[in-house]
Scaffold this motif. Structure first.
Motif, PDB file in Angstrom:
ATOM      1  N   SER A   1      -1.674  -1.248   7.133  1.00  0.00           N
ATOM      2  CA  SER A   1      -1.942  -0.055   6.313  1.00  0.00           C
ATOM      3  C   SER A   1      -2.800  -0.328   5.085  1.00  0.00           C
ATOM      4  CB  SER A   1      -0.645   0.614   5.835  1.00  0.00           C
ATOM      5  OG  SER A   1       0.131   0.993   6.921  1.00  0.00           O
ATOM      6  N   TYR A   2      -3.411  -1.508   5.008  1.00  0.00           N
ATOM      7  CA  TYR A   2      -4.210  -1.802   3.822  1.00  0.00           C
ATOM      8  C   TYR A   2      -5.564  -1.110   3.876  1.00  0.00           C
ATOM      9  CZ  TYR A   2      -0.928  -5.560   2.539  1.00  0.00           C
ATOM     10  OH  TYR A   2       0.173  -6.285   2.176  1.00  0.00           O
ATOM     11  N   GLU A   3      -6.209  -1.179   5.035  1.00  0.00           N
ATOM     12  CA  GLU A   3      -7.512  -0.526   5.168  1.00  0.00           C
ATOM     13  C   GLU A   3      -7.368   0.978   4.926  1.00  0.00           C
ATOM     14  OE1 GLU A   3     -10.288  -2.045   5.391  1.00  0.00           O
ATOM     15  OE2 GLU A   3     -11.676  -0.429   5.886  1.00  0.00           O
ATOM     16  N   GLU A   4      -6.252   1.511   5.388  1.00  0.00           N
ATOM     17  CA  GLU A   4      -6.005   2.934   5.186  1.00  0.00           C
ATOM     18  C   GLU A   4      -5.896   3.252   3.692  1.00  0.00           C
ATOM     19  OE1 GLU A   4      -4.680   0.885   7.307  1.00  0.00           O
ATOM     20  OE2 GLU A   4      -3.891   1.850   9.100  1.00  0.00           O
ATOM     21  N   PHE A   5      -5.334   2.306   2.961  1.00  0.00           N
ATOM     22  CA  PHE A   5      -5.212   2.497   1.513  1.00  0.00           C
ATOM     23  C   PHE A   5      -6.600   2.527   0.870  1.00  0.00           C
ATOM     24  CE2 PHE A   5      -4.172   0.995  -2.857  1.00  0.00           C
ATOM     25  CZ  PHE A   5      -3.239   1.947  -3.183  1.00  0.00           C
ATOM     26  N   TYR A   6      -7.472   1.677   1.366  1.00  0.00           N
ATOM     27  CA  TYR A   6      -8.853   1.637   0.884  1.00  0.00           C
ATOM     28  C   TYR A   6      -9.527   2.992   1.155  1.00  0.00           C
ATOM     29  CZ  TYR A   6     -13.707  -0.264   0.699  1.00  0.00           C
ATOM     30  OH  TYR A   6     -15.015  -0.519   0.416  1.00  0.00           O
ATOM     31  N   ASP A   7      -9.321   3.509   2.344  1.00  0.00           N
ATOM     32  CA  ASP A   7      -9.856   4.824   2.686  1.00  0.00           C
ATOM     33  C   ASP A   7      -9.368   5.876   1.711  1.00  0.00           C
ATOM     34  OD1 ASP A   7     -11.183   3.865   4.814  1.00  0.00           O
ATOM     35  OD2 ASP A   7      -9.741   4.534   6.338  1.00  0.00           O
ATOM     36  N   LYS A   8      -8.069   5.792   1.426  1.00  0.00           N
ATOM     37  CA  LYS A   8      -7.443   6.780   0.547  1.00  0.00           C
ATOM     38  C   LYS A   8      -8.110   6.742  -0.828  1.00  0.00           C
ATOM     39  CE  LYS A   8      -2.934   6.942  -1.810  1.00  0.00           C
ATOM     40  NZ  LYS A   8      -2.528   8.332  -2.016  1.00  0.00           N
ATOM     41  N   LEU A   9      -8.362   5.528  -1.331  1.00  0.00           N
ATOM     42  CA  LEU A   9      -9.002   5.398  -2.643  1.00  0.00           C
ATOM     43  C   LEU A   9     -10.390   6.014  -2.631  1.00  0.00           C
ATOM     44  CD1 LEU A   9      -8.077   3.700  -5.291  1.00  0.00           C
ATOM     45  CD2 LEU A   9      -6.577   3.717  -3.325  1.00  0.00           C
ATOM     46  N   ASN A  10     -11.120   5.775  -1.536  1.00  0.00           N
ATOM     47  CA  ASN A  10     -12.447   6.377  -1.416  1.00  0.00           C
ATOM     48  C   ASN A  10     -12.342   7.894  -1.460  1.00  0.00           C
ATOM     49  OD1 ASN A  10     -14.628   4.476  -1.308  1.00  0.00           O
ATOM     50  ND2 ASN A  10     -13.689   3.674   0.564  1.00  0.00           N
TER      51      ASN A  10
ATOM     52  N   PRO B   1      -6.715  -6.877   4.802  1.00  0.00           N
ATOM     53  CA  PRO B   1      -6.374  -7.135   6.203  1.00  0.00           C
ATOM     54  C   PRO B   1      -4.914  -6.898   6.558  1.00  0.00           C
ATOM     55  CG  PRO B   1      -6.479  -9.197   4.993  1.00  0.00           C
ATOM     56  CD  PRO B   1      -6.578  -8.097   3.994  1.00  0.00           C
ATOM     57  N   GLY B   2      -4.110  -6.328   5.701  1.00  0.00           N
ATOM     58  CA  GLY B   2      -2.696  -6.151   6.047  1.00  0.00           C
ATOM     59  C   GLY B   2      -2.440  -4.826   6.729  1.00  0.00           C
TER      60      GLY B   2
ATOM     61  N   PRO C   1       0.824  -1.214   0.000  1.00  0.00           N
ATOM     62  CA  PRO C   1       0.000   0.000   0.000  1.00  0.00           C
ATOM     63  C   PRO C   1       0.859   1.265   0.000  1.00  0.00           C
ATOM     64  CG  PRO C   1       0.252  -0.789   2.241  1.00  0.00           C
ATOM     65  CD  PRO C   1       1.110  -1.672   1.367  1.00  0.00           C
ATOM     66  N   THR C   2       2.192   1.063   0.010  1.00  0.00           N
ATOM     67  CA  THR C   2       3.080   2.212   0.170  1.00  0.00           C
ATOM     68  C   THR C   2       3.329   2.923  -1.134  1.00  0.00           C
ATOM     69  OG1 THR C   2       4.820   0.582  -0.028  1.00  0.00           O
ATOM     70  CG2 THR C   2       4.292   1.328   2.189  1.00  0.00           C
ATOM     71  N   LEU C   3       2.989   2.264  -2.242  1.00  0.00           N
ATOM     72  CA  LEU C   3       3.193   2.812  -3.575  1.00  0.00           C
ATOM     73  C   LEU C   3       4.654   3.079  -3.871  1.00  0.00           C
ATOM     74  CD1 LEU C   3       0.077   5.154  -3.872  1.00  0.00           C
ATOM     75  CD2 LEU C   3       0.447   2.938  -4.961  1.00  0.00           C
TER      76      LEU C   3
ATOM     77  N   SER D   1      -7.902 -15.096  -3.876  1.00  0.00           N
ATOM     78  CA  SER D   1      -6.497 -14.977  -4.259  1.00  0.00           C
ATOM     79  C   SER D   1      -5.736 -13.957  -3.416  1.00  0.00           C
ATOM     80  CB  SER D   1      -6.366 -14.649  -5.743  1.00  0.00           C
ATOM     81  OG  SER D   1      -6.804 -15.745  -6.501  1.00  0.00           O
ATOM     82  N   ARG D   2      -6.410 -13.364  -2.493  1.00  0.00           N
ATOM     83  CA  ARG D   2      -5.787 -12.633  -1.405  1.00  0.00           C
ATOM     84  C   ARG D   2      -5.126 -11.306  -1.779  1.00  0.00           C
ATOM     85  NH1 ARG D   2      -1.834 -15.550   2.962  1.00  0.00           N
ATOM     86  NH2 ARG D   2      -1.016 -13.570   3.677  1.00  0.00           N
ATOM     87  N   VAL D   3      -4.562 -11.221  -2.975  1.00  0.00           N
ATOM     88  CA  VAL D   3      -3.855  -9.980  -3.313  1.00  0.00           C
ATOM     89  C   VAL D   3      -4.673  -9.099  -4.244  1.00  0.00           C
ATOM     90  CG1 VAL D   3      -1.559 -10.954  -3.003  1.00  0.00           C
ATOM     91  CG2 VAL D   3      -2.673 -11.135  -5.225  1.00  0.00           C
ATOM     92  N   CYS D   4      -5.742  -9.627  -4.843  1.00  0.00           N
ATOM     93  CA  CYS D   4      -6.414  -8.907  -5.927  1.00  0.00           C
ATOM     94  C   CYS D   4      -7.105  -7.639  -5.457  1.00  0.00           C
ATOM     95  CB  CYS D   4      -7.419  -9.808  -6.631  1.00  0.00           C
ATOM     96  SG  CYS D   4      -6.847 -11.473  -6.800  1.00  0.00           S
ATOM     97  N   CYS D   5      -7.724  -7.694  -4.277  1.00  0.00           N
ATOM     98  CA  CYS D   5      -8.381  -6.484  -3.794  1.00  0.00           C
ATOM     99  C   CYS D   5      -7.362  -5.353  -3.719  1.00  0.00           C
ATOM    100  CB  CYS D   5      -8.975  -6.709  -2.410  1.00  0.00           C
ATOM    101  SG  CYS D   5     -10.537  -7.568  -2.467  1.00  0.00           S
TER     102      CYS D   5
END
Lengths: 232, 324, 186, 297, 666
Positions: free
Chosen positions: E450-459, E447-448, E193-195, E415-419
């Motif tokens: 900083s992953y949820e935070e990445f989802y927030d960022k996309l929103n 679930p990793g 999620p760090t880009l 597949s765990r990584v696709c989301c």
């Protein structure tokens, strides 16, 4: 894109699935006299609104076993050609069934709109045989008598049943006429041109088709009555 | 009368075992010199009551051959057991059940029905069957009853030694007499033959290659058999690897494969299961269909692998499915 | 063949009767799969008794006939899938034995369903459950094999004989006929 | 080649043009069809909704009759019959309770179903048994220049059919190309025609008919070719209602067997073309070669 | 042959395992029952037998009650047999006088009736009591371990494992099938999620591999055979020709610019077919090794793989004195000796053509996620510009999640990584094209760290998330706004109705699946696969990088889908496991070997049965002989010996028969 979240939403309902010729506005129900601005009814569900065991019982029917695996992905609704008219999408019907909301499911007109095209069944990632579940729900609605009396589909099914039991075969035109008689005279009148076409092209036949051993059908049905294949 | 007494007796068997005593040839004279033969139905007249009249354990050794199928045979076995110091199961039938033991594939009722009613050669419209008791002119003669199963001798009475073979070879018989007379006896319950499989003494042993993979089985009559080579690489089932030695590999010597009459070694509980295991493991095929094609040429596994040992096999006889 | 012909026909199984299955599982695949079934808390019939061997190739047909003779109603052998044997081809060896053994058992009147060979990989915990349940149902339909009971019923003849012999010669020191003849043999 | 032939109620009624074209075409190709004696309603869709067990019993009677007839395969041209007969066969094998039900019902009328009769669709038979080469050899009036949208509908490709891809079926495409016609890309080829909804919920049914016709027209098709009597009826008979709701879209819908008959040079009046509300007119650019005699059965 | 003359004195212990066993099995009752069995001196039930006090209890009892056999009924022997053998040994007994009964995995966890489960526990215990009486003392053999390691697969997992081992001073051979290491990660633009840029973090590690003195890197190579056992594996590797002498090539790439093909013309695999390359090429600028290669399928000098004379060999001229180009290079077979092996063969992406409803292959503007990766990559075929196959730039893009995942008809697993990678692509595509982005998902799994935070960022970025699995992607329009576009039909399950959404580009987030040749690789290394085809770990929690074959470890996506951080962690774990073995210097072998009894008749039936040729025929004694070092203890010869003349330590006939008798004598 018109649907970007930052823009103002369009005035009417979403344009998607709307045919060019269709009105953008859902026709307002004809009203007489003053009505309240909004009509409300309770949507919250209490445990007493459920019929516990309804879903489990349905899953015991051949073809319906996989319902328990539903992940609510909506593929069924996504591929259903009729989902655009349904009060509950097929996915919602699955959730309601599994959740034992028998009343909602059996009163939903979704089950009567299913045209048995099996698209959902083929596409479902959990291999749930949604079409077969719809059949089972229709049967239960008929059994419980909760469908609209003059709703054509159960009537058609009933007429179909009676004709097969008696003759062993279907004479389509007779069936259609009986259907219209029992549901809507108006609809029959509206289809006068269709009837003329059928007459003109030699497809309008009222001569009943029959099998030779006509007693067979009734005997077979009597032999299995009271024992539905699935519940055994 | 200080000479030891010896008895021979004959139950469900072909009689061949009794003849083998004669196979001792001139040695028989030596034996007869040293012992008194008190019972030998094939050669001497002797009555049941004479035997009964003997004191218990009066006979030093009884060599009983044949399996036990009838009540009469049972009674004789019990009587001889009582009158003998050593009871020796003589030959495959007494040892393992032998050929008569193959009857254990069938129910007694089926055997009687077939033989007295259904066999093509039978004329018996009244469907008469032998009865244990009949009445005729005021007399009531008794006939022995056929038991449900064929038994080896040790399934009926305790046995001291076994002399294996169909029939036992003179060498083994002679050695047994020598041991008996000299008192140099092995532990009770022993089989008086080497506890090593037949291949050990088979002249064809060396001709067996190290990489047999069966692709086809033949029955001995289906093929011209090489007189020197091991039977197995020729695709012919030979029970030798699963059978005790001691016979001097006579059958292979006569260009016939071993059929297993000496029974298994002491380390084996079920001779048929063991030879089956060995033969099948060495098949070349991998696919079920191909495996079965190869095995098809063993058309009667029971008769092949349990020719002498069915009555003493782990499954012992046919289970009655009609009651299951 | 009428039931009355037997000295004492096996009694009909009680309603609570459950078949007894002896299972021989290879260490690498099927035993591990059974462990997985456990870890996954799958539920299956409790009538199976697993004996661990290193490879299905170790399953001596003697084990199978012995288990049946001692009262197993069925024997289940579990090995790795063809091509997957930890020891290259032990499972093929078992497959070959199994083919002929099943025929032999059938010739001896034992239904082929009573002995079953299944390839179950370490990942197939579900399969362990399915196979055991399925086999249990099949065996229930077949009813008990009841070999020990059958042997006992035959032995009645011999026990009666031994009793008569003992009465005839009560002082005799020699052992009468044994009620368990197969134990006498070597 | 000989099949037991199960026409079903539709082929004797609204879909009689299907039967009228199927029989001569099959005969012409040397496929002998023997109509199943005393067949009954297959137990189709509407029936399934009332009582699945009874529907299966109805179908099972037909399958048992086929087995009794001694012919080992049955040809079911109607999509609904094809589906129900196949479904019944699956249920017979998959669900012991269903098998019991069928056994009991058939037992009451002295019949028995063993469960091994293959149920075939004409497309399957034409492509896999007769073969495209044999069909090509029969073509005397190639349909050159005719643009066809192949429309399979739902029930022959879903969910029990195994002879074609349920997403992108191509058997009819290949068949029609063998007749010399051009197949247009038609992404709606397996979409539902509305089934019985045209009669029961016209608003929904007519809309589906409109979409199918309109999209075929947009893609330049001269006609829709179909394999199902209900599809043909829906797409043919409701033009007036479509026009009233969405404006005029006129496109004829033919049975694929009718196109075959035309290409084979069979007499037009014997192919039931006159039974359509929207008449299909086709005049070939090249004159027809003489019609060869039918293959002996 | 197996009985011991000493009087048998058995100690029996039944473990409650907390509630795991005790809740379904009446442990005290089992203990009471076993106490009545012959040979049992003491019988106890105890809460946790595997705990230290549990093990000490065994040791004490052995001494106090002069036990000479120990039976523990607890969990699976695969888990704790080792533990209790050690405890038995610590009590002064030979560890093989111990036997274990599995009443947890095989009993309490799988049954629901307490009476039945208790009866089963008794039966299994009874069998063990009978069996253990036949046990004999056995010796454990120690085998030295070869210190070198083979790593198979040069993706991020293989690279990390190889570097870890090499940095610990071990000699490593890294075998890679492709012409360069780097794997899938080398194709990515950024990492979630760090880009951070994938190349920036990967390529230094790649060069380190190339330069490391302890690493031998073999690319264009496949392992074709593996023999031996833990500590002593012999591996055969096939090295395919790249028609370049790796020692002589300097990576100057002058040959490429001088190829007779002036323009790149052939499908560029590295760019997922979106770009073109020449017959002589280097997959990507940072390829390791920095060595070009020739594709004999298209090089003019080869015609269908056969050397011809159709080319002027301009590349050879350009190479000049370096003479690195060798058209006559042949396939080489090499053999390696290693002690341990790490398998890191990675994954392949799901073939999206298997989901035809999404139109890949029919509609040019439908892309796979990996293609999209290359499209947004600055070093990709478009230089990072999002230009579609038809030359246009998209205004709306739909990203469909779970293509070939969570679908029983294709691949059942998540597949765990696709989301996460879909969201990453959403971000990158939006950044590069400014298009509206729609994500169609079933569930967002983030679930990793900083992953949820990445989802927030996309929103926050205005990316649309529509919860619904897409029904179809089609090109038939119903409204003017849909004309000429791809239309996605989906139920917006949160809103509760069906939508049609026209877009210009569709990205299919394909799932991860096992490599096409996973089954062959599995057989090669004697591993197992799970139902889904990924390599199976020995224990999902306690031995996640071990396999059922000692000395063979797995890392990365060959074991199951996972992201880069997890892969690197797992690769490190696999390297550590290998180091543990190497540093110990030896392994102990289970003494379950077979042996020939003196009464062997020399029938030779067993000779062909041994896959390890451990059985030979001794021409002087005319008996079979088993080489204990080669025997792996399967027992097939034992079960097949027709005269019962082969024994097997730990699995003697008598031991098995006594177990059968034990389980059946009720």
């Amino acid at each position: 894109m018109s649907t970007s979240s930052t823009e103002t939403p369009p005035a009417g309902p979403p344009a998607a699935e709307r045919l060019p010729q269709e009105t953008a506005q859902t026709p307002a129900p004809k009203r007489s006299g003053p009505e309240p601005k909004i009509r409300i009814h309770r949507t919250i569900k209490y445990e007493s609104d459920r019929t516990p065991g309804f879903g489990r019982d349905l899953m015991r029917v051949p073809g319906c076993e996989q319902l328990e695996r539903c992940i609510q992905c909506g593929t069924c609704s996504g591929v259903c050609p009729l989902s655009i008219y349904m009060d509950h999408t097929p996915r919602q019907v699955m959730a309601l069934t599994r959740g034992d909301f028998k009343r909602e499911v059996l009163h939903s007109h979704t089950i009567w709109l299913c045209a048995s095209c099996y698209a959902c069944t083929v596409e479902c990632p959990q291999e749930i045989r949604i079409t077969d579940i719809m059949y089972e729900l229709k049967q239960r609605a008929i059994h419980e008598g909760v469908y609209p009396r003059k709703f054509p589909i159960p009537v058609l099914a009933h007429e179909f049943n009676a004709m097969v039991r008696q003759n062993g075969r279907i004479t389509e035109m007779v069936l259609v006429i009986r259907l219209f008689l029992k549901t809507s005279w108006l609809a029959a009148l509206g289809n006068w041109r269709l009837g003329i076409d059928l007459l003109r092209t030699g497809r309008f036949s009222l001569r009943p088709e029959r099998i030779r051993n006509r007693g067979d059908i009734a005997r077979m049905f009597d032999a299995i009555d009271g024992s539905k294949g699935g519940s055994a | 009368m200080s000479k030891p007494k010896v008895a021979f007796y004959w139950c469900a068997s072909c009689g061949g075992c009794e003849e083998t005593v004669v196979d001792l040839a001139e040695d028989i004279l030596g034996v007869v010199e040293k012992v008194d033969i008190v019972l030998w139905p094939v050669a001497m007249d002797f009555k049941y009551r004479d035997l009964e009249a003997l004191p218990d354990r009066a006979i030093t050794a009884t060599l009983l051959n044949g399996a036990i199928r009838s009540s009469e045979q049972e009674e004789m076995a019990v009587l001889l057991r009582r009158k003998s110091q050593y009871l020796i199961a003589y030959g495959s039938c007494a040892h393992l059940g032998g050929i008569p033991g193959l009857a254990n594939q069938f129910e007694r009722e089926a055997i009687l029905r077939f033989n007295y009613e259904e066999a093509p050669s039978v004329v018996n419209e009244a469907r008469t069957r032998p009865q244990t008791v009949t009445e005729e002119e005021g007399r009531r003669p008794h006939l022995p009853e056929l038991r449900h199963v064929v038994r080896s001798l040790d399934q009926v009475v305790a046995v001291d030694y076994y002399l294996p073979g169909c029939p036992p070879t003179p060498n083994l018989t002679r050695a047994a007499f020598d041991a008996l007379l000299s008192g140099r006896l092995p532990p009770k319950g022993s089989v008086l033959a080497p506890d090593i499989a037949l291949c050990d003494e088979c002249p064809r042993k060396a001709s067996r290659p190290a990489d047999v993979a069966f692709t086809q089985f033949f029955r001995p009559h289906q093929k011209v058999l090489d007189e020197e080579k091991c039977f197995l690489p020729q695709g012919v089932v030979c029970m030798g690897p699963a059978t005790r030695s001691g016979c001097g590999a006579q059958c292979p010597g006569g260009n016939m494969p071993c059929t297993g009459c000496f029974g298994p070694t002491s380390r084996v509980r079920d001779q048929g299961a063991k030879i089956l295991s060995s033969l099948c493991a060495n098949l070349g095929a991998r696919e079920e269909k191909e495996i079965n094609r190869v095995l098809e040429n063993i058309p009667d596994p029971v008769g092949t692998f349990y020719r002498y040992g069915l009555a003493s096999s782990r499954l012992r006889r046919r289970a009655d499915l009609t009651n299951v | 063949m009428s039931a009355s012909a037997s000295p004492s026909p096996p009694v009909a199984p009680p309603a609570t009767w459950t078949p007894r299955i002896v299972a021989f599982f290879c260490n690498w695949c099927t035993y591990t799969a059974a462990d997985l079934a456990g870890v996954s808390r799958l539920k299956y019939a409790a009538n199976v008794r697993v004996i661990r061997l290193m490879c299905s190739g170790r399953v001596d047909p003697q084990f199978i006939v012995d288990a049946l003779a001692r009262g197993a109603d069925g024997v289940l052998i579990g090995g790795c899938h063809p091509g997957d044997c930890h020891y290259v081809e032990g499972n093929y060896k078992m497959l070959r034995r199994f083919q002929l053994l099943r025929r032999l058992l059938q010739d001896l009147g034992i239904a082929p369903e009573r002995v079953r060979l299944e390839w179950i990989s370490a990942a197939e915990g579900e399969r362990v459950k399915a196979v055991i349940n399925e086999m249990t149902a099949q065996l229930k339909a077949l009813g008990p094999l009841g070999l020990p009971e059958k042997f006992e019923s035959w032995d009645e003849e011999i026990i009666a004989l031994a009793r008569r012999a003992a009465e005839a010669a009560p002082a005799d020191g020699d052992a009468p006929a044994s009620a368990q003849p197969e134990e006498v043999h070597v | 080649m000989k099949f037991s032939y199960f026409p079903g109620c539709s082929l004797k009624g609204l879909g009689r043009a299907y039967e009228e074209s199927l029989l001569p075409v099959m005969k012409h190709l040397g496929v002998e069809l023997v109509e199943l004696d005393d067949w009954n309603c297959c137990g189709a869709t509407a029936y399934m909704a009332v009582d699945e067990a009874k529907a299966c019993v109805l179908a099972a009677r037909n399958l048992a009759l086929v087995e009794r007839s001694g012919l080992n395969q049955v040809l079911a041209p109607c999509a609904a019959c094809y589906l129900v007969l196949n479904k019944t066969k699956h249920y017979f094998h998959d669900y012991p309770s269903m098998k019991q039900t069928m056994d009991r019902a058939l037992g009451a009328v002295g019949l028995r179903y063993r469960g091994d009769t293959p149920v075939r669709h004409p497309l399957d038979v034409l492509l896999n048994d007769v073969g495209l080469d044999a069909i090509r050899q029969r073509v005397v009036r190639p349909l050159k220049g005719l643009k066809v949208a192949t429309y399979y509908g739902c029930q022959i490709v879903r969910p029990y059919a195994t002879f074609d891809d349920p997403y992108n079926p191509t058997t009819m495409d290949r068949l029609i190309e063998a007749l010399g016609a051009t197949v247009v890309r038609y992404p709606l080829k397996t979409k539902c025609c509305g089934g019985s909804l045209t009669g029961t919920v016209p608003k929904a049914g007519i809309r589906m008919v409109y979409i199918l016709l309109n999209e075929a027209r947009k893609r330049g098709a001269d006609c829709l070719a179909t394999v199902c009597p209900l599809c043909q009826f829906n797409l043919d008979a409701y033009h007036a209602q479509v026009k009233a709701a969405y404006g005029p879209v006129t496109l004829p819908t033919v049975y694929f067997t009718q196109l075959m008959g035309l290409a084979f040079g069979l007499p037009e009046r014997e192919l039931g073309l006159q039974r359509a509300a929207i008449r299909f007119q086709w005049r070939p650019a090249v004159p027809a070669a003489p019609v060869p005699s039918p293959v002996p059965a | 042959m197996v009985s011991s003359s000493q009087e048998v004195r058995i100690g029996f212990y039944v473990c409650h395992c907390g509630h795991n066993i005790a809740s379904m099995v009446d442990c005290p009752e089992v203990a009471r029952y076993v106490e009545t069995l012959p040979g049992v001196v003491l019988s106890r039930d105890y809460k946790y037998m595997c705990s230290d006090p549990g093990q000490e209890l065994v040791q004490q009892d052995i001494r106090e009650f002069a036990l000479n056999r120990v039976v523990v009924a607890s969990c699976s022997p695969l888990l704790h047999e080792h533990t209790f053998r050690k405890a038995t040994a610590a009590g002064g007994l030979n560890p093989f006088f111990f036997h274990m009964v599995n009443i947890r995995e095989h009993d309490s966890w799988v049954h629901t009736d307490r009476a039945e489960a208790t009866a089963k526990a008794k039966a299994l215990a009874r069998a063990a009591i009978r069996r253990v009486a036949h046990h004999r003392p056995l010796e454990v053999k120690q085998v030295p371990i070869h210190p070198d390691v083979l790593v198979v697969g040069g993706g991020i997992a293989g690279i990390h494992a190889a570097l870890t081992l090499a940095n610990a001073g071990r000699k490593v051979t890294l075998v890679e099938r492709e012409p360069t290491i780097g794997g899938h990660m080398a194709k990515f633009d950024k990492t979630f999620p760090t880009l951070d840029c994938a190349a920036c973090i990967l390529t230094p590690k790649m060069s380190e591999v190339g330069a490391h003195e302890n690493i031998t890197l073999w690319t264009c190579s496949d392992v074709v055979k593996m023999d031996g056992y833990v500590g002593n594996y012999t591996v055969t590797v096939r090295r395919r020709p790249r028609y370049i002498d790796e020692e002589l090539c300097t990576g100057c790439q002058e040959c490429i610019s001088n190829c007779v093909y002036k323009e790149p013309k052939f499908v560029d695999e590295f760019n997922e077919g979106l770009g073109k390359r020449k017959p002589i090429y280097i997959p990507f600028p940072q390829s390791t090794p920095q060595v070009v290669l020739i594709d004999p399928e298209v090089c003019l000098n080869f015609k269908r793989g056969v050397l011809t004379d159709r080319c002027k060999k301009t590349c050879v001229e350009a190479c000049g004195d370096r003479k690195a180009i060798t058209f006559t290079q042949r396939e080489e077979i090499r053999e390696l000796q290693v002690g341990t092996i790490i398998v890191a063969t990675g994954f392949q992406t799901f073939d999206v053509k298997r989901a035809p409803q999404y139109g890949y292959g029919s509609f040019p503007n439908v892309y796979t996620a990996l293609e999209a990766e290359r499209l947004v990559n600055a070093s990709g075929p478009t230089g990072g510009e999002v230009i579609l196959r038809d030359g246009t730039q998209p205004k709306a893009i739909g990203i469909i999640h779970c293509v070939g995942s969570r679908d029983k008809k294709t691949n059942r697993w998540c597949s765990r990584v696709c989301c996460m990678y879909s969201m990453k692509l959403a971000h990158l595509l939006k950044e590069h094209s400014g298009a509206e982005i729609y994500n169609f998902y079933i569930d967002i799994r983030a679930p990793g760290k900083s992953y949820e935070e990445f989802y927030d960022k996309l929103n926050e970025e205005g990316v649309h998330f529509i919860r619904g699995r897409v029904g179809e992607v089609t090109d038939w329009a119903m409204t003017p706004e849909e004309e000429g576009k791809l239309i996605i039909r989906v139920e917006d399950t949160l809103a509760g109705f069906v939508r049609r959404i026209p877009v210009n580009m569709v990205v299919l987030s394909a799932g991860l699946e096992p490599q096409a040749d996973a089954q062959e690789v599995r057989r090669l290394f004697n591993m197992s696969c799970g139902t889904e085809g990924f390599f199976l770990e020995r224990h999902p929690k306690l031995a996640p990088v071990n396999t059922f074959t000692d000395g063979i470890f797995i890392a990365g996506c060959c074991q199951g889908p996972r992201d880069i951080p997890d892969t690197v962690a797992q690769a490190g774990a696999a390297a550590a496991e290998a180091l543990v073995l190497i540093d110990r210097g030896h392994v102990e072998q289970e003494p379950n070997t077979a042996y020939i009894l003196p009464d062997c008749s020399g029938c030779k039936s067993c000779l062909p049965l041994c896959p390890y040729t451990a059985i030979t025929f001794d021409a002087t004694t005319h008996r079979a002989v088993i080489n204990e070092a080669l025997c792996k203890g399967c027992g097939t010869c034992v079960g097949s010996c027709p005269s019962g003349s082969i024994g097997q330590n730990l699995f003697e006939d008598e031991e098995v028969f006594s177990e059968i008798e034990g389980v059946l004598s009720e």
